[in-house]
Design an enzyme around this catalytic site. Structure first.
Site, mmCIF file in Angstrom:
data_model
loop_
_atom_site.group_PDB
_atom_site.id
_atom_site.type_symbol
_atom_site.label_atom_id
_atom_site.label_comp_id
_atom_site.label_asym_id
_atom_site.label_seq_id
_atom_site.Cartn_x
_atom_site.Cartn_y
_atom_site.Cartn_z
ATOM 1 N N GLU A 1 60.359 90.420 -13.301
ATOM 2 C CA GLU A 1 59.169 89.721 -12.426
ATOM 3 C C GLU A 1 60.506 90.019 -11.324
ATOM 4 O OE1 GLU A 1 58.178 89.587 -9.413
ATOM 5 O OE2 GLU A 1 56.785 87.521 -9.177
ATOM 6 N N ASP A 2 60.826 89.637 -9.837
ATOM 7 C CA ASP A 2 61.699 89.823 -8.401
ATOM 8 C C ASP A 2 62.907 88.337 -9.070
ATOM 9 O OD1 ASP A 2 59.691 89.238 -7.632
ATOM 10 O OD2 ASP A 2 60.385 90.485 -5.458
ATOM 11 N N ASP B 1 60.240 81.248 -7.377
ATOM 12 C CA ASP B 1 60.543 80.584 -6.903
ATOM 13 C C ASP B 1 59.144 79.140 -6.604
ATOM 14 O OD1 ASP B 1 60.755 79.185 -4.262
ATOM 15 O OD2 ASP B 1 60.037 80.781 -2.648
ATOM 16 N N SER B 2 58.437 79.609 -6.679
ATOM 17 C CA SER B 2 57.460 78.286 -6.964
ATOM 18 C C SER B 2 56.876 78.277 -7.767
ATOM 19 C CB SER B 2 56.396 78.465 -5.190
ATOM 20 O OG SER B 2 55.649 79.476 -5.619
ATOM 21 N N LYS C 1 65.093 80.638 -8.320
ATOM 22 C CA LYS C 1 65.281 79.166 -7.206
ATOM 23 C C LYS C 1 64.586 78.291 -7.326
ATOM 24 C CE LYS C 1 64.893 82.349 -2.926
ATOM 25 N NZ LYS C 1 63.835 82.552 -1.799
HETATM 26 P P1 XMP Z 1 56.523 82.252 -6.542
HETATM 27 O O1 XMP Z 1 56.447 81.391 -5.245
HETATM 28 O O2 XMP Z 1 55.178 82.874 -6.561
HETATM 29 O O3 XMP Z 1 57.326 83.648 -5.962
HETATM 30 O O4 XMP Z 1 57.109 82.207 -7.839
HETATM 31 C C1 XMP Z 1 57.547 84.732 -6.098
HETATM 32 C C2 XMP Z 1 57.204 86.256 -5.475
HETATM 33 O O5 XMP Z 1 57.489 85.499 -4.573
HETATM 34 C C3 XMP Z 1 58.470 86.695 -3.767
HETATM 35 N N1 XMP Z 1 60.113 86.023 -3.222
HETATM 36 C C4 XMP Z 1 60.083 86.164 -2.242
HETATM 37 N N2 XMP Z 1 60.447 87.383 -1.874
HETATM 38 N N3 XMP Z 1 62.752 87.157 -1.013
HETATM 39 C C5 XMP Z 1 61.488 88.414 -0.963
HETATM 40 O O6 XMP Z 1 61.780 89.613 -0.546
HETATM 41 C C6 XMP Z 1 62.632 86.073 -1.774
HETATM 42 O O7 XMP Z 1 64.346 85.403 -1.367
HETATM 43 C C7 XMP Z 1 61.446 85.302 -1.845
HETATM 44 N N4 XMP Z 1 61.160 84.419 -2.953
HETATM 45 C C8 XMP Z 1 60.109 84.114 -2.871
HETATM 46 C C9 XMP Z 1 58.691 87.075 -4.586
HETATM 47 O O8 XMP Z 1 57.637 88.715 -3.632
HETATM 48 C C10 XMP Z 1 58.180 86.925 -6.348
HETATM 49 O O9 XMP Z 1 57.128 87.764 -6.494
#
Ligand code: XMP
Ligand code: MG
Length: 212
Positions: A117-118, A121-122, A149
């Site tokens: 995964e890229d 975040d949450s 993050k």
């Molecule tokens: P969660 O919140 O589900 O996030 O952990 C994962 C997905 O949220 C997108 N994401 C970002 N995409 N820049 C982006 O281009 C960011 O800073 C960013 N933060 C979260 C991303 O698609 C990831 O798969």
């Protein structure tokens, strides 16, 4: 300032204010992570039962391509499968809901799987995917993220492998987008605030209601 371009190892970006990971740093980290993965999967990932890299589209496509080749360098047999989820839409703030837009084509039963995964975040996306794939009876399931993050966490989640820990700023490049742009950058950067203002890119292309 807005007129000063960001220059990263000779690559100039007029729209970015800061680099959080250069291509050179990314390649170095991927190599180190691949070495760790090679140790952990020694005797598990074999030519007969290669490690399945589950690439989460679209953001992880470049990371997966480079990780797959770094793993091959370290002698880890692997295959790539693709899947796609959506959670963010066009905006930079999470909608909080995860939808599976494209599922894996093949069974992962009794297979060693690594979700690639890229960004974490949450953690809603990886928490959702981890639970979904665990119900399918893999031999093992781990997660590998390019960026983490920690400040954005809404659910407790720890990735098995991660390349970079970053602050709670929206980043683009190396597969990550803002409204589908900037995925093709070699470096991961923070955009200048004026790139977002006054409205999102998609809204700027809309004709005002009064003119319809
Ligand atoms: P969660 O919140 O589900 O996030 O952990 C994962 C997905 O949220 C997108 N994401 C970002 N995409 N820049 C982006 O281009 C960011 O800073 C960013 N933060 C979260 C991303 O698609 C990831 O798969
Ligand atoms: Mg995105």
């Amino acid at each position: 300032s807005s007129s000063t371009p960001l220059v990263v190892n000779g690559r100039s970006y007029s729209f970015a204010k800061k680099c959080v990971a250069s291509q050179e740093q990314i390649f170095e980290k991927i190599d180190a992570i691949a070495a760790n993965i090679a140790i952990d999967y020694a005797g598990k990932a074999t030519a007969e039962n290669p490690l399945i890299l589950i690439c989460v589209l679209k953001g992880a496509y470049l990371f997966t391509a480079d990780l797959a080749r770094a793993l091959a360098d370290k002698g880890v047999p692997n295959v790539v499968e693709f899947m796609c989820v959506s959670s963010y839409g066009k905006y930079t703030v999470s909608s909080g809901e995860v939808r599976m837009l494209l599922d894996l084509r093949n069974s992962i039963s009794k297979r060693h799987c690594l979700i690639v995964e890229d960004i974490l975040d949450s953690a809603r996306t990886l928490d959702f995917l981890y639970k979904v794939f665990m119900t399918r009876g893999p031999a093992s399931l781990r997660t590998c993220v390019l960026l983490d993050k920690p400040e954005g966490r809404k659910l407790p989640f720890v990735a098995h492998y991660r390349c970079f820990e970053i602050a709670n700023e929206f980043v683009v490049g190396y597969g990550l987008d803002y409204a589908e742009m900037y995925r093709d950058l070699r470096d991961i950067v923070v955009l200048k605030p004026e790139v977002y203002s006054p409205k999102t890119a998609s809204e700027m292309h809309k004709v005002p209601d009064s003119k319809l």
